[in-house]
Scaffold this motif. Structure first.
Motif, mmCIF file in Angstrom:
data_model
loop_
_atom_site.group_PDB
_atom_site.id
_atom_site.type_symbol
_atom_site.label_atom_id
_atom_site.label_comp_id
_atom_site.label_asym_id
_atom_site.label_seq_id
_atom_site.Cartn_x
_atom_site.Cartn_y
_atom_site.Cartn_z
ATOM 1 N N HIS B 56 0.828 -1.206 0.000
ATOM 2 C CA HIS B 56 0.000 0.000 0.000
ATOM 3 C C HIS B 56 0.857 1.248 0.000
ATOM 4 C CE1 HIS B 56 -2.729 -2.884 2.240
ATOM 5 N NE2 HIS B 56 -3.495 -2.492 1.259
ATOM 6 N N GLY B 57 2.089 1.115 0.451
ATOM 7 C CA GLY B 57 2.939 2.293 0.543
ATOM 8 C C GLY B 57 4.397 1.921 0.344
ATOM 9 N N ILE B 58 5.174 2.884 -0.092
ATOM 10 C CA ILE B 58 6.616 2.697 -0.255
ATOM 11 C C ILE B 58 7.322 3.745 0.595
ATOM 12 C CG2 ILE B 58 8.565 2.889 -1.881
ATOM 13 C CD1 ILE B 58 6.916 0.416 -2.453
ATOM 14 N N ASP B 59 8.254 3.297 1.401
ATOM 15 C CA ASP B 59 9.075 4.214 2.181
ATOM 16 C C ASP B 59 10.486 4.166 1.626
ATOM 17 O OD1 ASP B 59 7.346 5.227 4.450
ATOM 18 O OD2 ASP B 59 6.955 3.067 4.522
ATOM 19 N N ALA B 60 10.817 5.178 0.862
ATOM 20 C CA ALA B 60 12.141 5.218 0.258
ATOM 21 C C ALA B 60 13.059 6.041 1.149
ATOM 22 C CB ALA B 60 12.060 5.825 -1.135
ATOM 23 N N VAL B 61 14.141 5.419 1.568
ATOM 24 C CA VAL B 61 15.123 6.125 2.377
ATOM 25 C C VAL B 61 16.193 6.641 1.434
ATOM 26 C CG1 VAL B 61 16.832 5.871 4.218
ATOM 27 C CG2 VAL B 61 14.641 4.680 4.376
ATOM 28 N N THR B 62 16.559 7.902 1.582
ATOM 29 C CA THR B 62 17.611 8.434 0.723
ATOM 30 C C THR B 62 18.838 8.748 1.572
ATOM 31 O OG1 THR B 62 16.727 10.651 0.974
ATOM 32 C CG2 THR B 62 15.989 9.410 -0.945
ATOM 33 N N GLY B 63 19.983 8.657 0.959
ATOM 34 C CA GLY B 63 21.247 8.879 1.664
ATOM 35 C C GLY B 63 22.301 8.022 0.995
ATOM 36 N N ALA B 64 23.462 7.925 1.635
ATOM 37 C CA ALA B 64 24.543 7.147 1.038
ATOM 38 C C ALA B 64 24.291 5.655 1.229
ATOM 39 C CB ALA B 64 25.866 7.543 1.683
ATOM 40 N N ALA B 65 24.495 4.877 0.169
ATOM 41 C CA ALA B 65 24.306 3.430 0.284
ATOM 42 C C ALA B 65 25.477 2.816 1.034
ATOM 43 C CB ALA B 65 24.201 2.811 -1.104
ATOM 44 N N SER B 66 25.180 1.837 1.904
ATOM 45 C CA SER B 66 26.247 1.130 2.601
ATOM 46 C C SER B 66 25.751 -0.253 2.983
ATOM 47 C CB SER B 66 26.642 1.893 3.870
ATOM 48 O OG SER B 66 27.422 1.049 4.704
ATOM 49 N N PRO B 67 26.620 -1.273 2.850
ATOM 50 C CA PRO B 67 26.203 -2.615 3.247
ATOM 51 C C PRO B 67 26.332 -2.836 4.750
ATOM 52 C CG PRO B 67 28.431 -2.673 2.376
ATOM 53 C CD PRO B 67 27.975 -1.237 2.298
ATOM 54 N N ASP B 68 26.780 -1.822 5.493
ATOM 55 C CA ASP B 68 27.006 -1.972 6.929
ATOM 56 C C ASP B 68 25.683 -2.205 7.659
ATOM 57 O OD1 ASP B 68 28.501 -1.651 9.449
ATOM 58 O OD2 ASP B 68 27.253 0.130 9.628
ATOM 59 N N PRO B 69 25.634 -3.204 8.549
ATOM 60 C CA PRO B 69 24.375 -3.486 9.247
ATOM 61 C C PRO B 69 23.884 -2.323 10.107
ATOM 62 C CG PRO B 69 26.178 -4.825 10.134
ATOM 63 C CD PRO B 69 26.692 -4.163 8.904
ATOM 64 N N ALA B 70 24.821 -1.547 10.660
ATOM 65 C CA ALA B 70 24.398 -0.405 11.475
ATOM 66 C C ALA B 70 23.716 0.643 10.596
ATOM 67 C CB ALA B 70 25.599 0.204 12.194
ATOM 68 N N ALA B 71 24.234 0.842 9.383
ATOM 69 C CA ALA B 71 23.641 1.824 8.478
ATOM 70 C C ALA B 71 22.270 1.336 8.015
ATOM 71 C CB ALA B 71 24.565 2.060 7.281
ATOM 72 N N THR B 72 22.166 0.048 7.682
ATOM 73 C CA THR B 72 20.877 -0.505 7.273
ATOM 74 C C THR B 72 19.867 -0.345 8.406
ATOM 75 O OG1 THR B 72 22.080 -2.133 5.974
ATOM 76 C CG2 THR B 72 19.745 -2.578 6.365
ATOM 77 N N SER B 73 20.306 -0.662 9.602
ATOM 78 C CA SER B 73 19.442 -0.549 10.767
ATOM 79 C C SER B 73 19.008 0.901 10.996
ATOM 80 C CB SER B 73 20.191 -1.123 11.978
ATOM 81 O OG SER B 73 19.590 -0.761 13.170
ATOM 82 N N ASP B 74 19.927 1.845 10.800
ATOM 83 C CA ASP B 74 19.568 3.265 10.948
ATOM 84 C C ASP B 74 18.517 3.683 9.929
ATOM 85 O OD1 ASP B 74 21.258 3.623 13.033
ATOM 86 O OD2 ASP B 74 22.781 4.757 11.918
ATOM 87 N N GLY B 75 18.660 3.208 8.690
ATOM 88 C CA GLY B 75 17.681 3.534 7.648
ATOM 89 C C GLY B 75 16.307 3.005 8.027
ATOM 90 N N LEU B 76 16.275 1.752 8.488
ATOM 91 C CA LEU B 76 15.000 1.155 8.886
ATOM 92 C C LEU B 76 14.421 1.880 10.094
ATOM 93 C CD1 LEU B 76 15.890 -2.622 8.492
ATOM 94 C CD2 LEU B 76 14.324 -1.296 7.075
ATOM 95 N N ARG B 77 15.321 2.266 10.998
ATOM 96 C CA ARG B 77 14.860 2.940 12.208
ATOM 97 C C ARG B 77 14.138 4.237 11.860
ATOM 98 N NH1 ARG B 77 18.645 3.905 17.391
ATOM 99 N NH2 ARG B 77 19.965 4.967 15.906
ATOM 100 N N ALA B 78 14.663 4.959 10.878
ATOM 101 C CA ALA B 78 14.026 6.218 10.473
ATOM 102 C C ALA B 78 12.593 5.948 10.014
ATOM 103 C CB ALA B 78 14.832 6.877 9.354
ATOM 104 N N VAL B 79 12.404 4.854 9.280
ATOM 105 C CA VAL B 79 11.063 4.536 8.778
ATOM 106 C C VAL B 79 10.171 4.047 9.919
ATOM 107 C CG1 VAL B 79 9.742 3.198 7.100
ATOM 108 C CG2 VAL B 79 12.061 3.948 6.536
ATOM 109 N N VAL B 80 10.726 3.265 10.831
ATOM 110 C CA VAL B 80 9.945 2.763 11.972
ATOM 111 C C VAL B 80 9.440 3.950 12.799
ATOM 112 C CG1 VAL B 80 10.091 1.484 14.160
ATOM 113 C CG2 VAL B 80 11.081 0.515 12.078
ATOM 114 N N VAL B 81 10.313 4.911 13.028
ATOM 115 C CA VAL B 81 9.918 6.070 13.826
ATOM 116 C C VAL B 81 8.821 6.859 13.101
ATOM 117 C CG1 VAL B 81 10.737 8.296 14.709
ATOM 118 C CG2 VAL B 81 12.102 6.225 15.066
ATOM 119 N N ALA B 82 8.933 6.994 11.785
ATOM 120 C CA ALA B 82 7.972 7.800 11.032
ATOM 121 C C ALA B 82 6.629 7.095 10.835
ATOM 122 C CB ALA B 82 8.568 8.174 9.671
ATOM 123 N N THR B 83 6.619 5.762 10.757
ATOM 124 C CA THR B 83 5.368 5.078 10.394
ATOM 125 C C THR B 83 4.741 4.303 11.549
ATOM 126 O OG1 THR B 83 6.562 3.113 9.634
ATOM 127 C CG2 THR B 83 6.105 4.805 7.978
#
Ligand SMILES: Cc1cc2nc3c(=O)[nH]c(=O)nc-3n(C[C@H](O)[C@@H](O)[C@H](O)COP(=O)(O)OP(=O)(O)OC[C@H]3O[C@@H](n4cnc5c(N)ncnc54)[C@H](O)[C@@H]3O)c2cc1C
Ligand SMILES: Cc1cc2nc3c(=O)[nH]c(=O)nc-3n(C[C@H](O)[C@H](O)[C@H](O)COP(=O)(O)OP(=O)(O)OC[C@H]3O[C@@H](n4cnc5c(N)ncnc54)[C@H](O)[C@@H]3O)c2cc1C
Lengths: 264, 315
Positions: B56-83
């Motif tokens: 139903h919705g797409i949450d696109a995170v923008t910023g620098a791409a990185s395979p680091d798990p902490a960076a991935t987790s931070d991206g997801l965290r931003a969406v979790v906080v917003a939604t």
């Protein structure tokens, strides 16, 4: 980095998966009475920590286990491989602690007992295989983590590790403090000798409670509860194929598989 | 709890599509919204594919791409906080499990990995997962929401359900905090075989005496139009076969029509990888080998005599 490298290793005293038995009538596994032993990958974690220590004068390896009195066995195994210190985090209600509680206690213990440069864990426990405790610990502490490490080199201010993924191997660098998880492929843990076992059995274990680590009981309340553990029944025909010669055996198997409809 | 949000993320777009379908099927009410997260570095068509899968919705995170798990987790965290989701579904790959732990630790959320089935019940989220090295299935109840749940590929997601309108949002994450730095990526040797897809598998274990003898196993596999599988020691210790042949707890899970285990003892960590096979044949010189308890057809004998006869019979 601290002058003397501080290496922590987490060892779990888990259910022995080869000995756990399901109740015949219900298929349910009784976990509370199941025999336990040290989780396999945790021995690799201790071995790796001890090898690193031996290359770094002054480095200290602290093994820590969260659990009941029986978890002392996991600490004994760790000391027999070569760990210098042993810490047991325990409380009467330890059996309620879930993955989150274990990670929180490891984080609290590392804070209260002097911190670490490297914290090595198994990438999954033999019984539960969640693969969560290491990354949870790093997430909670906000430090670097590298999971699935197959080769490790320690430099002045951090580590270089080979991380094993499904289709590729990455070379990854991180600064201290760093949480690492390892699997069986990283090394072959040394077998304890008579002398190392003797030393391990005499080693004093530092026993701490959550309260000693300033963790309130509510902070450890379970959020994930295991409701049942059952062994799925996959019925097999168990037909023995025999014959006077290998060729006769082969012909009979061919007939059987043709009847099953599984041949090309 | 009428308009709950379920977030879905996997670095493998195909698996993310499965998660979206699963979430649509499991969602508790019509008001529930299934949203998919797209992180920097995702394939260009990822958002469209996820919408087609039913998001139903797409949450696109923008910023620098990185395979680091902490960076991935931070991206997801931003969406979790917003939604403010009630549930975050992540693909249970190696990276996915690592990120699940990292995110759950950072936000102090309950988590489960290796999940094969999921139900949103009033008294909690129930998940099925393997336990005891794959010997058993555990049902776990997650009593607090939101929760992070890592779901295995192939967990039976139904077909896509269409959506009428899509809510697209962008979440700029200014400074992804990568805590590790990747200097090299090496594809694994072999790695081309997708043994999960094989209809027939001939698996060899330590009953094989030397690498050259693989020839007779390969000949049998050819005669049966099968792929060659192996136990852990042959991939991880002797290296006679590459990792893509490795079957079991720490290798691949397979479910072929025909599974022929030769010189394989049947350790629990191996059995978990092949238990779902339709018909199992075992060849072992030890009549008490545990593999025989998991076999439909049992041949007690020396593989060096039995296999050449099988090759002849099936050729
Ligand atoms: C069949 C079964 C079902 C279970 N169900 C649940 C459940 O529903 N929810 C739940 O959260 N827990 C459950 N547990 C308990 C679980 O085994 C815990 O002890 C705890 O949750 C640790 O997590 P893990 O084993 O999942 O760790 P993983 O993340 O798989 O372990 C990785 C590493 O973390 C370290 N580690 C893990 N546990 C400890 C410990 N106690 N002390 C020191 N180091 C440790 C080790 O280095 C280990 O190799 C279950 C156990 C079993 C056997
Ligand atoms: C945490 C963990 C994860 C693991 N993950 C996996 C995994 O993913 N996959 C996996 O396979 N293993 C895994 N293992 C290893 C597993 O426990 C076993 O050690 C392994 O499966 C044994 O492999 P095998 O059957 O080839 O060898 P063995 O156990 O040595 O068995 C060899 C068999 O060959 C038979 N044999 C010998 N000679 C002949 C002959 N001439 N003809 C016929 N038969 C013969 C013997 O009777 C014996 O039964 C894991 C272990 C751990 C602790």
């Amino acid at each position: 980095m601290a002058e003397k490298l501080r290496i922590w290793v987490a060892v779990k005293h888990g259910v022995d998966v080869n000995l756990a038995r399901a109740d015949r009538a219900t298929g349910l596994v009784k976990l509370d009475s199941a025999p336990r032993r040290t989780s396999d990958f945790d021995k690799n974690a201790v071995e790796e920590a001890v090898r690193l220590r031996d290359k770094r004068p002054g480095a200290v390896v602290t093994a820590i286990s969260v659990g009941g009195p029986a978890a002392r066995e996991a600490l004994r195994d760790a000391v027999a491989i070569g760990a210098d210190e042993a810490v047991l985090v325990t409380a009467p209600n330890f059996a309620e602690w879930d993955t989150r509680a274990v990670a929180r206690l490891l984080a609290a213990a590392s804070r209260a007992l002097g911190g670490f440069d490297l914290f090595v864990l198994g990438e999954g426990s033999t019984d539960h295989f969640a693969g969560l405790v290491g990354p949870r610990l790093a997430g909670e502490l906000g430090c670097a983590d590298i999971a699935y490490v197959r080769r490790l080199t320690v430099e002045a201010d951090g580590v270089v590790a080979e991380k094993d993924l499904e289709k590729e191997v990455e070379t990854v660098r991180a600064r201290f403090p760093v949480v690492l998880t390892v699997g069986q492929e990283i090394n072959t843990p040394r077998l304890p000798t008579f002398m190392s076992n003797l030393k391990a059995s005499k080693k004093e274990v530092r026993v701490v409670s959550p309260a000693d680590l300033s963790v309130a009981a509510e902070a450890l309340a379970p959020v994930v509860v295991t409701e049942r553990v059952a062994v799925p029944e996959v019925p097999r025909k168990q037909v023995t194929i025999s014959g006077a010669s290998p060729d006769e055996l082969a012909a009979r198997l061919k007939d059987a598989l043709r009847a099953e409809g599984v041949l090309p | 709890m009428s308009d709950e949000v379920v977030l879905c993320y996997s670095e493998e777009t195909g698996l993310a599509e499965e998660l979206v379908r699963l979430a649509r099927a499991a969602a508790p009410s019509d008001g529930s919204r299934v949203r998919a997260v797209v992180l920097p570095g995702a394939p260009a068509d990822a958002a469209d594919r996820l919408v087609a899968a039913g998001a139903h919705g797409i949450d696109a995170v923008t910023g620098a791409a990185s395979p680091d798990p902490a960076a991935t987790s931070d991206g997801l965290r931003a969406v979790v906080v917003a939604t403010a989701p009630t549930l975050v579904l992540i693909g249970s790959t190696k990276r996915g499990r690592e990120v699940t732990g990292r995110l759950a630790g950072a936000l102090d959320l309950p988590a489960a990995t290796g999940v094969t089935a999921l139900r949103l019940d009033p008294d909690g989220i129930r998940v099925d997962r393997e336990a005891l090295s794959g010997n058993a299935v555990a049902v776990e109840r997650i009593v607090r929401r939101p929760a992070v749940v890592a779901v295995m590929a192939g967990s039976g997601a139904p077909t896509a359900t269409a959506v009428t309108s899509v809510d697209r949002r962008t979440h700029p994450v200014a400074a992804f905090e990568a805590k590790t730095e990747r200097s090299e990526v090496r594809p694994k040797a072999g790695g081309q075989l997708e043994i999960e897809k094989a209809d027939r598998i001939v698996t060899i274990g330590r009953g094989l005496k030397k690498k050259e003898d693989l020839a007779i196993i390969e000949a049998l596999a050819k005669a049966l139009s099968a792929e060659v599988g192996c136990t852990r020691p042959l991939a991880a210790e002797s290296g006679w076969l590459s990792d893509d042949h490795w079957i079991g707890l720490t290798g691949h899970r397979v479910r072929p029509k025909l599974y022929v285990a030769i010189g394989v003892s049947g350790a629990v960590q191996h059995l978990v990888g092949m238990r779902s096979s339709k018909v199992v044949v075992a060849v072992n010189k030890d009549p008490n080998a545990p593999i025989f308890a998991q076999a439909d057809y049992r041949i007690t004998g020396d593989l060096y005599q039995v296999v050449p006869a099988l090759v002849k019979a099936f050729a």
